[in-house]
Design a protein around this motif. Sequence first.
Motif, PDB file in Angstrom:
ATOM      1  N   ARG A 289       0.894  -1.606   0.117  1.00 17.82           N
ATOM      2  CA  ARG A 289      -0.149  -0.181   0.219  1.00 17.82           C
ATOM      3  C   ARG A 289       0.879   1.059   0.293  1.00 17.82           C
ATOM      4  O   ARG A 289      -0.196   2.177  -0.883  1.00 17.82           O
ATOM      5  CB  ARG A 289      -0.542   0.237   1.129  1.00 17.82           C
ATOM      6  N   ARG A 292       1.470   3.314  -3.109  1.00  9.89           N
ATOM      7  CA  ARG A 292       0.618   4.021  -4.039  1.00  9.89           C
ATOM      8  C   ARG A 292       0.817   5.573  -4.286  1.00  9.89           C
ATOM      9  O   ARG A 292       0.826   6.411  -5.017  1.00  9.89           O
ATOM     10  CB  ARG A 292      -1.315   3.787  -3.298  1.00  9.89           C
ATOM     11  N   TYR A 344      -5.945 -10.927   0.610  1.00 11.09           N
ATOM     12  CA  TYR A 344      -5.888  -9.757   0.058  1.00 11.09           C
ATOM     13  C   TYR A 344      -5.312  -9.555  -1.158  1.00 11.09           C
ATOM     14  O   TYR A 344      -4.744  -9.182  -1.774  1.00 11.09           O
ATOM     15  CB  TYR A 344      -6.362  -8.539   1.394  1.00 11.09           C
ATOM     16  N   LYS A 425      -2.949  -9.264  -6.220  1.00 11.46           N
ATOM     17  CA  LYS A 425      -3.785  -8.858  -5.383  1.00 11.46           C
ATOM     18  C   LYS A 425      -3.435  -7.259  -5.854  1.00 11.46           C
ATOM     19  O   LYS A 425      -2.513  -7.174  -4.849  1.00 11.46           O
ATOM     20  CB  LYS A 425      -5.184  -9.038  -5.268  1.00 11.46           C
ATOM     21  N   PRO A 427      -3.074  -3.363  -4.236  1.00 13.96           N
ATOM     22  CA  PRO A 427      -4.396  -2.923  -3.321  1.00 13.96           C
ATOM     23  C   PRO A 427      -4.631  -1.670  -3.673  1.00 13.96           C
ATOM     24  O   PRO A 427      -4.125  -1.509  -5.012  1.00 13.96           O
ATOM     25  CB  PRO A 427      -3.237  -1.684  -2.350  1.00 13.96           C
ATOM     26  N   SER A 428      -6.046  -0.913  -3.156  1.00 12.99           N
ATOM     27  CA  SER A 428      -6.641   0.117  -3.440  1.00 12.99           C
ATOM     28  C   SER A 428      -6.073   1.459  -2.606  1.00 12.99           C
ATOM     29  O   SER A 428      -6.370   2.052  -3.056  1.00 12.99           O
ATOM     30  CB  SER A 428      -8.132  -0.383  -4.162  1.00 12.99           C
ATOM     31  N   ALA A 429      -6.102   1.330  -1.704  1.00 13.70           N
ATOM     32  CA  ALA A 429      -6.055   2.255  -0.835  1.00 13.70           C
ATOM     33  C   ALA A 429      -4.509   2.598   0.185  1.00 13.70           C
ATOM     34  O   ALA A 429      -3.730   2.025   0.074  1.00 13.70           O
ATOM     35  CB  ALA A 429      -7.074   1.729   0.602  1.00 13.70           C
TER      36      ALA A 429
END
Length: 440
Positions: A289, A292, A344, A425, A427-429
Amino acid sequence: MSSFTAPPTATSSTTTTEGRALRRSRKPPRAARRGHAVVVKASNEEPPAAPAELSRRDVFAATAALAAAIPLDRASAPFAVPAAFAAMETAGSIPAKVPAAASPLKFSTSTPSRVIKGCWQLGGGHRGDQATDRTSGAAAVEDFAAFARAGINTFDTGPEACGYGPSELIIGEALKSGTIKREDVNIYTKLCCVGREQQNMTSDWVNQKLDLPCRRLGTNKLDLVQMYWNEYNAKHYVDAALFLTDAKAAGRIGAVGLTNFDTKRVAEMVDAGAEIASNQIQFSLLDRRPEREMVPYCAKNGIALLPYGVVAGGLLSDKFLDFPGEDVVLDTSSKRKYASVLGYAGGYAWYQRLLAELRRVGDKHGGATIANVASRWVLDSNDVTPAIILGARNANHVDDHRAMFAFELDDDDKASIRGVLNKGKAPSADCYTYERGGPW
């Protein structure tokens, strides 16, 4: 030993069936709360959606204990030392000491060792195997000498409110007994804001909270104080950061740091004039994370990242390569904390592919351990990570920490590891959003 199929999902009444993916648990299983081992079966099943809300109690109980990973003892079976690794050590290519970071933290004179001894393991929930447990009493005090001799002269600790139990007192005893000398070490601790003070933050409250670790440690100055803040809806974290900056100007602390803040809030404090030197965050091959938003922001503003969870409580180690998911034993707080990340990140089968690739890269570099390849990846993945936090239950890890600096990952290594990561996968946040009830 108590057995359990998998940690429960967000709803405590949900029945967890055999083969379900490793998941985040708001409340550890009963067996885990009693300190027993937990056997987890893992699969590639999709993780549950993040809940809309988390209470302060839930968030803090689940994840606010802030630091660090447990590389396993490579001297004991089944984590044997590869022959090539032993030859490399005999040849003398392993440095005598872990090096220091290239420069001090911003706004300070504190230069950490590139490996920081994480003291969350001294908090009481990490005893694990009794045969190798040195997390309390005289043994915990004695082990600090071995770390200091190996160049690991920076210790990350905190109060009970952040899950560190008596660790400040243990470090204080090491100083008092002469096991380590104050002038030779850096002590990084925490200011944990988790109660009503978040609604009414004052300079007096901050200064009183600085008095306690000074008394426990037996020192009149703290090298770095890292603030943790539980409720973003209470905006006084900016005031607290400014009060810490005032304490730095007064000579009470050496530097102002943060713990588990996202990029938006770090920027708010920096823009208000707080002298932020660092942010301690979870960062590993399983938790990317920070890439990002946090890494680019810190690079632009000269803020250091001090990652914990780098080897995911020991899950990123040779011990778990080709290890059946149903036999994974979560016998420490660290393993229970980081196990939920697997679902995740990509699932158990993907995790095994990642371990296999890390083993291949380690073999290329003279038999370096999976834990060290994973640690080098975090150190070498950006220009804002001067040091990583590695927790240890005993001093058996010291030689492996030194061996981390006998090699560097080249471009081919980084590309091959990234290839496996890209099949997982993304992370999106941002950092610590999930732990506060948001998405991963």
